[in-house]
Design a protein around this motif. Structure first.
Motif, PDB file in Angstrom:
ATOM      1  N   GLY A  23       1.860   2.075  -3.444  1.00 41.07           N
ATOM      2  CA  GLY A  23       0.817   2.784  -4.177  1.00 41.07           C
ATOM      3  C   GLY A  23       0.666   4.229  -3.760  1.00 41.07           C
ATOM      4  O   GLY A  23       0.349   5.086  -4.585  1.00 41.07           O
ATOM      5  N   LEU A  24       0.902   4.504  -2.474  1.00 37.89           N
ATOM      6  CA  LEU A  24       0.707   5.854  -1.950  1.00 37.89           C
ATOM      7  C   LEU A  24       1.936   6.744  -2.096  1.00 37.89           C
ATOM      8  O   LEU A  24       1.848   7.955  -1.853  1.00 37.89           O
ATOM      9  CB  LEU A  24       0.329   5.790  -0.468  1.00 37.89           C
ATOM     10  N   LEU A  62       0.835  -1.199   0.000  1.00 35.75           N
ATOM     11  CA  LEU A  62       0.000   0.000   0.000  1.00 35.75           C
ATOM     12  C   LEU A  62       0.870   1.249   0.000  1.00 35.75           C
ATOM     13  O   LEU A  62       0.551   2.251  -0.657  1.00 35.75           O
ATOM     14  CB  LEU A  62      -0.935  -0.009   1.209  1.00 35.75           C
ATOM     15  N   THR A 117      -3.030   2.026  -5.533  1.00 38.81           N
ATOM     16  CA  THR A 117      -3.503   2.236  -4.159  1.00 38.81           C
ATOM     17  C   THR A 117      -4.783   1.468  -3.897  1.00 38.81           C
ATOM     18  O   THR A 117      -4.902   0.761  -2.879  1.00 38.81           O
ATOM     19  CB  THR A 117      -3.737   3.737  -3.911  1.00 38.81           C
TER      20      THR A 117
END
Length: 453
Positions: free
Chosen positions: A133-134, A130, A204
């Protein structure tokens, strides 16, 4: 007819019942003891089955996460506008962090137990994805990649050590099934990741959904993982110099080193096939791009099929026989690849190589873990960590080394050079022979006291 003397037994609520003394009383005591023993054995058997299912699920989860990460590489490159060089550097960070994590996995397991290492790493890995993705820039992305590698290194080491613990408690092989679950999870992760990419889903969103699903699975199976007592010895920082040196050498036994070299040879060949099979079929044999992809598909499919039946084969045949025959079959498959005049025959050779490489690596991991169990669960984790260090290194270096050698000799001759290491693995197959201790304590789910059984 002889008389049997009776004694009064007080029941709940104050009621009284006469219980017999004499032979009949002794027989009833024996029957009760036998019944308690059967119930205890039944509970232990159920605990082992639950632990096996939990460890197998962890392998599948790890495969799904790594595949979901790999299959979204094009999306990662596009979303972050990465150059090919920067993407390669970031990918290398994952491998470096994984290697570093394997070095601390054994010591961490000695402190908190390998079951807790699995739980923590299995939750940390989707969180790290995650973070990928962020990430808002290259620096944040590099930090997230390091976390992905570290979490995966810890999880890979600890879950293999957990599988060894279940094997010893169950007195039957399970490692092939666990690695088959990893392959199946990898296929599932690839398919869902591909579908997410096709649908235009952001990294994300994809990793958030995947992380929620994985966390739910870990919460369900985490309590069923086999638990061993953390080491009660002093921490490495407080030991004398001699003890510190022994701690640093833990897991580096001669047999573990030899098993590591064998595992490195197997994974080097696997990594070379994964990276270069399509290139070989397309550029050397003139296959279309679609046909060229069948080399890896055939290799993976037959490897997974072999692992699905590997535990049953391991229960019937000695490990050295399976490793020797598997390595020899893989060597024959690669030989068929390099002499094949057509792409279809080469694809058949890759399928044969995949089938041959199905069982050797799981059996090598199992042998290394059993070799370390003299030091307890943490000893198994330390031995698996050493093996993982060597195999990870081979997996990372082999594709690049194949590319360099191919520039000088050509890809056909370079693939041919992978055959001698496999022949050596077949020759050294007796090293994997091991006899698990018959006095292994039963597997108990973490947090469940013995009296609860």
């Amino acid at each position: 007819m002889s008389k049997i003397r009776l004694r009064a037994v007080v029941l709940p609520g104050g009621a009284r019942r006469e219980a017999p003394y004499g032979k009949a009383g002794r027989m009833s005591e024996v029957a009760r003891d036998a019944g308690r023993e059967r119930r205890r054995e039944g509970r232990e058997g159920r605990a082992v089955r639950r632990a096996r299912a939990a460890v197998t699920a962890v392998f599948a989860v790890n495969g799904a996460l790594i595949a979901a990460f790999a299959v979204r590489t094009p999306s990662l490159k596009t979303e972050h506008a990465l150059t090919a060089g920067l993407l390669g550097l970031l990918t290398a960070l994952v491998g470096v962090a994984a290697l570093a994590a394997t070095q601390v996995a054994g010591r961490l397991a000695a402190r908190i137990g390998s079951a807790w290492v699995v739980r923590i790493a299995a939750v940390a890995l989707p969180l790290a994805l995650l973070g990928v993705g962020l990430a808002g820039g290259p620096v944040h992305l590099a930090a997230a990649m390091l976390l992905v590698g570290a979490a995966n290194g810890l999880l890979d080491t600890a879950m293999n050590a957990q599988a060894v613990m279940v094997e010893r408690a169950a007195h039957r092989p399970i490692m092939n099934g666990c690695h088959a679950a990893w392959s199946i999870g990898s296929v599932a992760g690839s398919l869902t990741g591909g579908a997410a990419a096709q649908a235009g889903m952001s990294l994300t969103t994809h990793y958030l959904i995947l992380g929620a699903a994985v966390t739910a699975v870990v919460l369900v199976v985490g309590g069923r993982l086999p638990a061993e007592e953390p080491s009660a010895g002093p921490s490495p920082a407080r030991t004398d110099d001699g003890a510190g040196r022994r701690g640093r050498r833990a897991g580096w036994a001669r047999r573990v080193l030899l098993l590591g070299a064998m595992g490195a040879a197997v994974l080097a060949c696997e990594g070379a096939v994964i990276t270069w099979s399509g290139v070989f079929l397309h550029e050397d044999l003139g296959a279309s791009l679609g046909t060229a992809s069948l080399g890896l598909v055939a290799f993976t499919a037959w490897q997974t099929a072999g692992r699905l039946v590997g535990d049953r084969l391991s229960a019937r045949h000695p490990a050295r026989v399976l490793v020797r025959s598997g390595a020899a079959l893989a060597a024959a498959g690669l030989t068929a690849v390099v002499v094949a005049p057509t792409p279809i025959l080469a694809v058949a050779g890759f399928a044969l190589a995949g089938l041959g490489l199905a069982t050797p690596l799981p059996l090598i991991f199992s042998a290394a873990g059993h070799a370390g169990t003299e030091e307890g669960g943490a000893g198994a984790t330390a031995a698996v960590a050493r093996l993982t260090t060597m195999t990870y290194s081979a997996m990372l270096l082999a594709p690049a080394l194949v590319g360099r050698v191919a520039e000088a000799l050509g890809l056909t001759w370079t693939l041919a050079l992978l055959v001698p290491p496999l022949v050596t693995v077949a020759w050294k197959a007796p090293v994997v022979a091991r006899t698990p201790s018959s006095s292994t304590p039963p597997v108990v789910a973490a947090g469940v006291p013995d009296e609860a059984l």
